[in-house]
Design a protein around this motif. Sequence first.
Motif, PDB file in Angstrom:
ATOM      1  N   SER A   1      55.014  68.800  97.714  1.00 29.92           N
ATOM      2  CA  SER A   1      56.238  68.122  96.925  1.00 29.92           C
ATOM      3  C   SER A   1      57.591  68.817  96.735  1.00 29.92           C
ATOM      4  O   SER A   1      57.846  69.159  97.986  1.00 29.92           O
ATOM      5  N   LEU A   2      58.731  67.810  97.764  1.00 28.43           N
ATOM      6  CA  LEU A   2      59.805  68.371  97.516  1.00 28.43           C
ATOM      7  C   LEU A   2      60.610  68.031  96.570  1.00 28.43           C
ATOM      8  O   LEU A   2      60.999  66.817  96.125  1.00 28.43           O
ATOM      9  N   GLN A   3      61.622  69.288  95.656  1.00 22.27           N
ATOM     10  CA  GLN A   3      62.152  68.823  94.300  1.00 22.27           C
ATOM     11  C   GLN A   3      64.605  68.283  95.398  1.00 22.27           C
ATOM     12  O   GLN A   3      64.375  69.181  96.519  1.00 22.27           O
ATOM     13  N   GLN A   4      64.281  67.030  94.913  1.00 25.63           N
ATOM     14  CA  GLN A   4      65.859  66.762  95.783  1.00 25.63           C
ATOM     15  C   GLN A   4      66.887  66.696  94.640  1.00 25.63           C
ATOM     16  O   GLN A   4      66.329  66.323  93.441  1.00 25.63           O
ATOM     17  N   GLY A   5      68.226  66.168  95.299  1.00 26.22           N
ATOM     18  CA  GLY A   5      68.917  66.320  94.248  1.00 26.22           C
ATOM     19  C   GLY A   5      69.807  67.735  94.160  1.00 26.22           C
ATOM     20  O   GLY A   5      71.027  67.570  93.101  1.00 26.22           O
ATOM     21  N   VAL A   6      68.834  68.969  93.279  1.00 27.29           N
ATOM     22  CA  VAL A   6      69.624  70.128  93.540  1.00 27.29           C
ATOM     23  C   VAL A   6      69.355  71.047  94.242  1.00 27.29           C
ATOM     24  O   VAL A   6      68.375  71.135  95.161  1.00 27.29           O
ATOM     25  N   TYR A   7      70.598  71.968  93.764  1.00 28.40           N
ATOM     26  CA  TYR A   7      70.294  73.454  94.800  1.00 28.40           C
ATOM     27  C   TYR A   7      69.632  74.069  94.181  1.00 28.40           C
ATOM     28  O   TYR A   7      70.129  74.144  92.803  1.00 28.40           O
ATOM     29  N   PRO A   8      68.996  75.551  94.821  1.00 27.40           N
ATOM     30  CA  PRO A   8      68.033  75.197  96.029  1.00 27.40           C
ATOM     31  C   PRO A   8      67.336  74.056  96.072  1.00 27.40           C
ATOM     32  O   PRO A   8      66.035  73.957  94.569  1.00 27.40           O
ATOM     33  N   LEU A   9      67.001  73.787  97.635  1.00 29.50           N
ATOM     34  CA  LEU A   9      65.393  72.724  97.091  1.00 29.50           C
ATOM     35  C   LEU A   9      64.626  73.496  97.062  1.00 29.50           C
ATOM     36  O   LEU A   9      64.336  74.104  97.861  1.00 29.50           O
ATOM     37  N   GLN A  10      63.535  72.940  96.720  1.00 33.26           N
ATOM     38  CA  GLN A  10      62.274  73.960  96.359  1.00 33.26           C
ATOM     39  C   GLN A  10      60.748  72.649  96.798  1.00 33.26           C
ATOM     40  O   GLN A  10      61.086  71.603  96.725  1.00 33.26           O
ATOM     41  N   ARG A  11      60.020  73.543  97.868  1.00 34.83           N
ATOM     42  CA  ARG A  11      58.872  72.309  98.746  1.00 34.83           C
ATOM     43  C   ARG A  11      58.275  73.557  97.923  1.00 34.83           C
ATOM     44  O   ARG A  11      57.653  75.218  98.256  1.00 34.83           O
ATOM     45  N   THR A  12      56.805  72.878  96.934  1.00 31.62           N
ATOM     46  CA  THR A  12      55.523  73.422  96.437  1.00 31.62           C
ATOM     47  C   THR A  12      54.346  73.512  97.336  1.00 31.62           C
ATOM     48  O   THR A  12      54.219  72.070  98.377  1.00 31.62           O
ATOM     49  N   VAL A  13      54.947  74.304  98.147  1.00 26.90           N
ATOM     50  CA  VAL A  13      53.445  74.267  99.523  1.00 26.90           C
ATOM     51  C   VAL A  13      52.015  75.536  99.361  1.00 26.90           C
ATOM     52  O   VAL A  13      52.709  76.616  98.125  1.00 26.90           O
ATOM     53  N   THR A  14      51.061  75.434 100.283  1.00 25.31           N
ATOM     54  CA  THR A  14      50.491  76.720 100.091  1.00 25.31           C
ATOM     55  C   THR A  14      50.926  78.528 100.969  1.00 25.31           C
ATOM     56  O   THR A  14      52.127  77.953 101.394  1.00 25.31           O
ATOM     57  N   TYR A  15      49.823  79.284 100.722  1.00 23.77           N
ATOM     58  CA  TYR A  15      50.986  80.092 101.559  1.00 23.77           C
ATOM     59  C   TYR A  15      50.739  81.079 102.906  1.00 23.77           C
ATOM     60  O   TYR A  15      51.543  81.319 103.244  1.00 23.77           O
ATOM     61  N   LYS A  16      49.898  79.550 103.361  1.00 22.52           N
ATOM     62  CA  LYS A  16      49.985  79.435 105.416  1.00 22.52           C
ATOM     63  C   LYS A  16      51.151  79.227 105.888  1.00 22.52           C
ATOM     64  O   LYS A  16      50.799  78.971 106.700  1.00 22.52           O
TER      65      LYS A  16
ATOM     66  N   GLU B   1      51.574  77.320  94.240  1.00 18.28           N
ATOM     67  CA  GLU B   1      51.230  76.534  92.806  1.00 18.28           C
ATOM     68  C   GLU B   1      51.288  77.743  91.707  1.00 18.28           C
ATOM     69  O   GLU B   1      50.261  78.819  92.213  1.00 18.28           O
ATOM     70  N   GLY B   2      51.230  77.513  90.594  1.00 20.14           N
ATOM     71  CA  GLY B   2      51.331  79.028  89.283  1.00 20.14           C
ATOM     72  C   GLY B   2      51.378  79.736  89.815  1.00 20.14           C
ATOM     73  O   GLY B   2      51.949  80.367  89.114  1.00 20.14           O
ATOM     74  N   MET B   3      53.358  79.971  90.304  1.00 15.02           N
ATOM     75  CA  MET B   3      54.130  80.837  90.427  1.00 15.02           C
ATOM     76  C   MET B   3      55.375  80.107  90.195  1.00 15.02           C
ATOM     77  O   MET B   3      55.283  79.051  90.676  1.00 15.02           O
ATOM     78  N   THR B   4      56.080  80.725  89.131  1.00 18.67           N
ATOM     79  CA  THR B   4      57.637  80.960  88.562  1.00 18.67           C
ATOM     80  C   THR B   4      58.246  80.956  90.550  1.00 18.67           C
ATOM     81  O   THR B   4      57.656  81.396  91.101  1.00 18.67           O
ATOM     82  N   PRO B   5      58.329  79.852  90.478  1.00 15.35           N
ATOM     83  CA  PRO B   5      60.235  80.041  91.606  1.00 15.35           C
ATOM     84  C   PRO B   5      60.747  81.696  91.973  1.00 15.35           C
ATOM     85  O   PRO B   5      60.906  81.837  90.616  1.00 15.35           O
ATOM     86  N   LEU B   6      60.688  81.751  93.289  1.00 18.85           N
ATOM     87  CA  LEU B   6      61.774  83.022  92.736  1.00 18.85           C
ATOM     88  C   LEU B   6      63.051  82.775  92.190  1.00 18.85           C
ATOM     89  O   LEU B   6      63.830  83.951  91.630  1.00 18.85           O
TER      90      LEU B   6
END
Length: 301
Positions: free
Chosen positions: A2-17, A129-134
């Motif tokens: 998922s990609l959160q648009q419209g605010v900065y920073p943009l955030q993308r939820t992905v797997t660690y790999k 997933e399950g972790m708060t964005p830095l």
Amino acid sequence: MSLQQGVYPLQRTVTYKEWSPNVHYAQFQSLPPGKLARRRLYDFELLYVSQGEAATYMDDKHHILKAGQLILLPAGVYHQNEVVSSPEACFIGIHFDFFNELTIQTEADMVVNEETVLHHKFAVEACAEGMTPLSINPVYTPSPATVQLMEQLVHEFTMRLPGYELVCKALMLQILTHLLRSSWRSSSRHDSVHGEKLLELMKRIEAAPSDPWTNSGIAKQLNLSVDHMAKLFKQIAGMPPNEYIQSIRLSEARKLLRETDHSIEAVGVQSGYPDIHYFSRMFRKYEGISPREYRKLSRML
């Protein structure tokens, strides 16, 4: 994904790999008191205060940064840094992205020119997933092991030996993982009384690296068996106690070599290596160069 648009920073939820950070800039810095220009970045920056005190104004908040703390400056977010301490403050600055998505050749590729904003260039923050964005809680107190990784990254980026890009990527992944784990631990309810005592003892090791720290001595201070202490220590610090003590001593040695004119022998003693030959051997083993060469190089940069 998922990609959160419209605010900065943009955030993308992905797997660690899928994380693939690229380092654009890494350097030790010394700055005099005063405010720096208000700005925003196309990439992300970790700004670590190694000496002195600083402040950052961001998102209508005033963050005070003491020695031993760092702040994550996100892409696209207006901020202003200030050196508070006199006569100067010392920093480690690392610019990076999370997905190897930016081509950076000069500082102009990192800092936004407000007259020609290139919105498509703003880097995206990786989330798990399950972790708060830095970027949610941008101020951190990194462990000595994390600081050592940052110092190694600066060394690799500066020397630019063959394959340095891959080494910098690997170090950056470790740094980000350490910061994620520290954020998780601070919000976790699983910290025991022994864990709190161990964190306090780790601060004492950092403050006095030349003291005769041993596994048995640490276990005795915590009133634990050596095996239980070692397991708890690795769980909290991310490494066994012997490696942690070694990392603290080497970090202290690098700092003294950069910032003082003490003899190599005196640096070894103050760092916890009273035998100069053993000190030189261990320093070269972990840093790839001798203490004397490290001092010479650090003063050329």
